[in-house]
Motif scaffolding. Structure first.
Motif, PDB file in Angstrom:
ATOM      1  N   UNK A  23       0.823  -1.211   0.000  1.00 57.42           N
ATOM      2  CA  UNK A  23       0.000   0.000   0.000  1.00 57.42           C
ATOM      3  C   UNK A  23       0.857   1.261   0.000  1.00 57.42           C
ATOM      4  N   UNK A  24       2.011   1.205   0.657  1.00 58.15           N
ATOM      5  CA  UNK A  24       2.895   2.371   0.709  1.00 58.15           C
ATOM      6  C   UNK A  24       3.411   2.728  -0.676  1.00 58.15           C
ATOM      7  N   UNK A  25       3.815   1.723  -1.445  1.00 48.79           N
ATOM      8  CA  UNK A  25       4.331   1.966  -2.800  1.00 48.79           C
ATOM      9  C   UNK A  25       4.009   0.759  -3.677  1.00 48.79           C
ATOM     10  N   UNK A  26       2.834   0.766  -4.323  1.00 48.48           N
ATOM     11  CA  UNK A  26       2.442  -0.388  -5.129  1.00 48.48           C
ATOM     12  C   UNK A  26       3.075  -0.429  -6.519  1.00 48.48           C
ATOM     13  N   UNK A  27       3.749   0.653  -6.890  1.00 52.43           N
ATOM     14  CA  UNK A  27       4.171   0.790  -8.293  1.00 52.43           C
ATOM     15  C   UNK A  27       5.232  -0.224  -8.741  1.00 52.43           C
ATOM     16  N   UNK A  28       6.202  -0.617  -7.922  1.00 51.30           N
ATOM     17  CA  UNK A  28       7.105  -1.692  -8.364  1.00 51.30           C
ATOM     18  C   UNK A  28       6.375  -3.005  -8.628  1.00 51.30           C
ATOM     19  N   UNK A  29       5.403  -3.346  -7.788  1.00 50.42           N
ATOM     20  CA  UNK A  29       4.643  -4.581  -8.015  1.00 50.42           C
ATOM     21  C   UNK A  29       3.827  -4.490  -9.300  1.00 50.42           C
ATOM     22  N   UNK A  30       3.253  -3.319  -9.553  1.00 51.53           N
ATOM     23  CA  UNK A  30       2.484  -3.147 -10.777  1.00 51.53           C
ATOM     24  C   UNK A  30       3.385  -3.220 -12.008  1.00 51.53           C
ATOM     25  N   UNK A  31       4.606  -2.713 -11.902  1.00 51.59           N
ATOM     26  CA  UNK A  31       5.552  -2.806 -13.019  1.00 51.59           C
ATOM     27  C   UNK A  31       5.859  -4.276 -13.323  1.00 51.59           C
ATOM     28  N   UNK A  32       6.011  -5.086 -12.263  1.00 53.07           N
ATOM     29  CA  UNK A  32       6.272  -6.516 -12.455  1.00 53.07           C
ATOM     30  C   UNK A  32       5.071  -7.171 -13.155  1.00 53.07           C
ATOM     31  N   UNK A  33       3.874  -6.854 -12.707  1.00 56.26           N
ATOM     32  CA  UNK A  33       2.690  -7.450 -13.321  1.00 56.26           C
ATOM     33  C   UNK A  33       2.561  -7.040 -14.785  1.00 56.26           C
ATOM     34  N   UNK A  34       2.800  -5.755 -15.082  1.00 53.32           N
ATOM     35  CA  UNK A  34       2.702  -5.312 -16.492  1.00 53.32           C
ATOM     36  C   UNK A  34       3.634  -6.127 -17.384  1.00 53.32           C
ATOM     37  N   UNK A  35       4.817  -6.423 -16.870  1.00 52.47           N
ATOM     38  CA  UNK A  35       5.811  -7.121 -17.692  1.00 52.47           C
ATOM     39  C   UNK A  35       5.568  -8.624 -17.756  1.00 52.47           C
ATOM     40  N   UNK A 403       7.279   7.701   7.623  1.00 51.84           N
ATOM     41  CA  UNK A 403       6.369   7.422   8.733  1.00 51.84           C
ATOM     42  C   UNK A 403       4.898   7.538   8.328  1.00 51.84           C
ATOM     43  N   UNK A 404       4.630   8.036   7.132  1.00 52.32           N
ATOM     44  CA  UNK A 404       3.248   8.197   6.685  1.00 52.32           C
ATOM     45  C   UNK A 404       2.624   6.835   6.401  1.00 52.32           C
ATOM     46  N   UNK A 405       1.324   6.735   6.641  1.00 54.19           N
ATOM     47  CA  UNK A 405       0.614   5.482   6.395  1.00 54.19           C
ATOM     48  C   UNK A 405      -0.523   5.727   5.417  1.00 54.19           C
ATOM     49  N   UNK A 406      -0.729   4.740   4.533  1.00 53.58           N
ATOM     50  CA  UNK A 406      -1.788   4.815   3.531  1.00 53.58           C
ATOM     51  C   UNK A 406      -2.969   4.000   4.003  1.00 53.58           C
ATOM     52  N   UNK A 407      -4.170   4.466   3.695  1.00 52.93           N
ATOM     53  CA  UNK A 407      -5.375   3.763   4.117  1.00 52.93           C
ATOM     54  C   UNK A 407      -5.507   2.432   3.381  1.00 52.93           C
ATOM     55  N   UNK A 408      -5.962   1.427   4.114  1.00 49.40           N
ATOM     56  CA  UNK A 408      -6.262   0.156   3.474  1.00 49.40           C
ATOM     57  C   UNK A 408      -7.542   0.287   2.665  1.00 49.40           C
ATOM     58  N   UNK A 409      -7.729  -0.614   1.733  1.00 51.62           N
ATOM     59  CA  UNK A 409      -8.912  -0.536   0.877  1.00 51.62           C
ATOM     60  C   UNK A 409      -8.526  -0.936  -0.527  1.00 51.62           C
ATOM     61  N   UNK A 410      -9.479  -1.431  -1.269  1.00 54.28           N
ATOM     62  CA  UNK A 410      -9.164  -1.995  -2.575  1.00 54.28           C
ATOM     63  C   UNK A 410      -9.192  -0.960  -3.694  1.00 54.28           C
ATOM     64  N   UNK A 411     -10.166  -0.077  -3.700  1.00 53.39           N
ATOM     65  CA  UNK A 411     -10.398   0.792  -4.854  1.00 53.39           C
ATOM     66  C   UNK A 411      -9.616   2.103  -4.754  1.00 53.39           C
ATOM     67  N   UNK A 412      -9.675   2.748  -3.610  1.00 54.81           N
ATOM     68  CA  UNK A 412      -9.085   4.084  -3.457  1.00 54.81           C
ATOM     69  C   UNK A 412      -7.643   4.017  -2.972  1.00 54.81           C
TER      70      UNK A 412
END
Length: 431
Positions: A23-35, A403-412
């Motif tokens: 949730x903190x940084x989903x973009x590396x995982x999304x890059x893996x999925x795209x490839x 130290x910042x935290x991102x809200x859990x949740x699927x869509x937002x």
């Protein structure tokens, strides 16, 4: 996560999805999925299995594919997954008849009627009130020299704005703020809290609609509220039913306010962590120019937008997305955050460039389900960012961004808190 035989094995195992670290940084995982697995079947935290679509071209196709229905009735769901694909409590509160849950021809009729009430002119005329709210909220903390921008600014601004737009009396708006606060906490509140808040909101909206209907005049008054306009809207003798008016008011609140909270919060955070880009925008605004502001908001929507995954879609027949076969009844989730960082579509997609021109992002969707409230969200985002950067010119993060935290949740996608500090501005003494 559940792999299917249809997906070829990748060189490395798929990254873990939906963890707090993700949730903190989903973009590396999304890059893996795209490839490696651009249309990927996974088990969601709710237990529902769904396909994730991550490439831009596939995402755009899926968002406009009529074979992917928005109606949850098409979900071939097992018993353990019943009711886990929508907004908690909306089914029991009889709030299903809104634009996120229906297909043509019902969607066509409903959107046409709602569009007659929720016009670009109505949004434009609302701009002074949004500015007034932004100024009032900043006045509440400007003398302290510090604030939590989520709770003191980004959250109340769209709530009070939408309440005003709908015609909720000022004395009732704090109730809406409480109900919305429960919704935005996702898993952080008491069990069943979201469903209870939805039920309370539904009851209030029923009373409000009855009251507005009784007060309706033959000719609309200047500045008529949106609930009255929705009641009045007609097309060849057709009107919205009471349930449809309530559902539309509800979805404007539920979907509209959180996307704007996240646009303001994510956008401000991105600017504060990219000082050169922030300075470009601040200098432009100080010089009285607004050209960069327009492209800046679009880039912030692309770079780390408020909606991570588009809302649920369900296959109504066998189809193929990105070369992957999808069976009837399967849920499909288009990952907007992944598509909007696809290097096949955007140059240097992981770079924040506020002057980016070729920016056909999918932040507000695509096709017939393109977000009806996007003009209002953009207005609120532009107003909020302009007001923050001009009134608090030395605004900066208070503490470490780690130290910042991102809200859990699927869509937002949005921050729980955003602590900032700035030079205090003393309020003028009253005479």
């Amino acid at each position: 996560m559940t792999e299917t035989p249809a997906q070829p094995p990748a060189a490395h195992p798929a990254p873990e999805l939906f963890s707090w670290e993700f949730a903190t940084d989903p973009y590396p995982a999304y890059a893996w999925l795209r490839e490696h697995a651009p249309v990927h079947r996974t088990k969601l935290p709710s237990g529902v299995e769904a396909w994730l679509v991550t490439r831009y071209a596939d995402a755009k196709q899926a968002l406009a594919d009529a074979r992917l229905s928005k109606n949850p009735a098409h979900h071939d769901e097992p018993a353990h997954a019943k009711g886990r694909t929508g907004i908690p409590g909306e089914r029991n509160a009889d709030l299903m008849t809104h634009l996120l849950n229906i297909d043509p021809p019902d969607h066509t009729r409903l959107r046409r009627l709602v569009s007659k009430a929720f016009t670009p002119r109505r949004v434009a005329e609302f701009a002074p009130r949004v500015q007034e709210l932004a100024d009032q909220l900043i006045e509440g903390f400007v003398a302290k020299g510090e604030a939590d921008l989520i709770h003191e600014f980004a959250f109340p601004l769209p709530i009070y704005a939408i309440c005003d737009l709908l015609g909720v009396p000022r004395e009732d708006q704090d109730d809406f703020r409480d109900w919305a606060g429960m919704m935005i906490r996702h898993g952080g509140g008491p069990r069943g809290g979201v469903a209870r808040s939805v039920k309370k909101m539904r009851g209030y909206l029923a009373e409000l609609i009855h009251r507005k209907r009784a007060e309706l005049t033959d000719v609309p008054a200047p500045g008529e509220d949106l609930v009255s306009a929705l009641i009045r809207a007609s097309d060849q003798g057709e009107h919205l039913t009471e349930n449809e008016v309530a559902a539309m008011a509800f979805i404007l609140l539920f979907a509209g306010f959180e996307t704007t909270v996240n646009l303001i919060g994510n956008g401000t955070y991105a600017l504060l962590t990219h000082p050169e880009q922030r300075q470009r925008l601040q200098s432009s605004l100080a010089a009285g120019r607004t050209d960069l502001l327009g492209t800046a908001v679009e880039e912030l929507l692309r770079y780390d937008g408020p909606v991570e995954l588009a809302t649920w879609r369900f296959a109504t027949e066998p189809l193929s997305v990105g070369g992957q076969d999808i069976a009837p009844g399967d849920p499909v989730l288009v990952v907007l955050a992944a598509a909007d960082r696809d290097p096949e579509r955007f140059e240097d997609p992981d770079t924040l460039d506020l002057s980016r021109r070729d920016n056909q992002h999918l932040g507000y969707g695509h096709g017939i389900h393109y977000c009806l409230g996007a003009p209002l969200a953009r207005l609120e985002g532009r107003t909020a960012l302009t007001t923050l950067l001009t009134r608090l010119p030395d605004l900066q993060l208070a503490g470490d961004s780690a130290d910042l935290r991102w809200r859990g949740g699927l869509i937002m996608r949005g921050l729980r808190t955003l602590p900032v500090e700035f030079t205090p501005v003393a309020k003028p003494k009253s005479r």
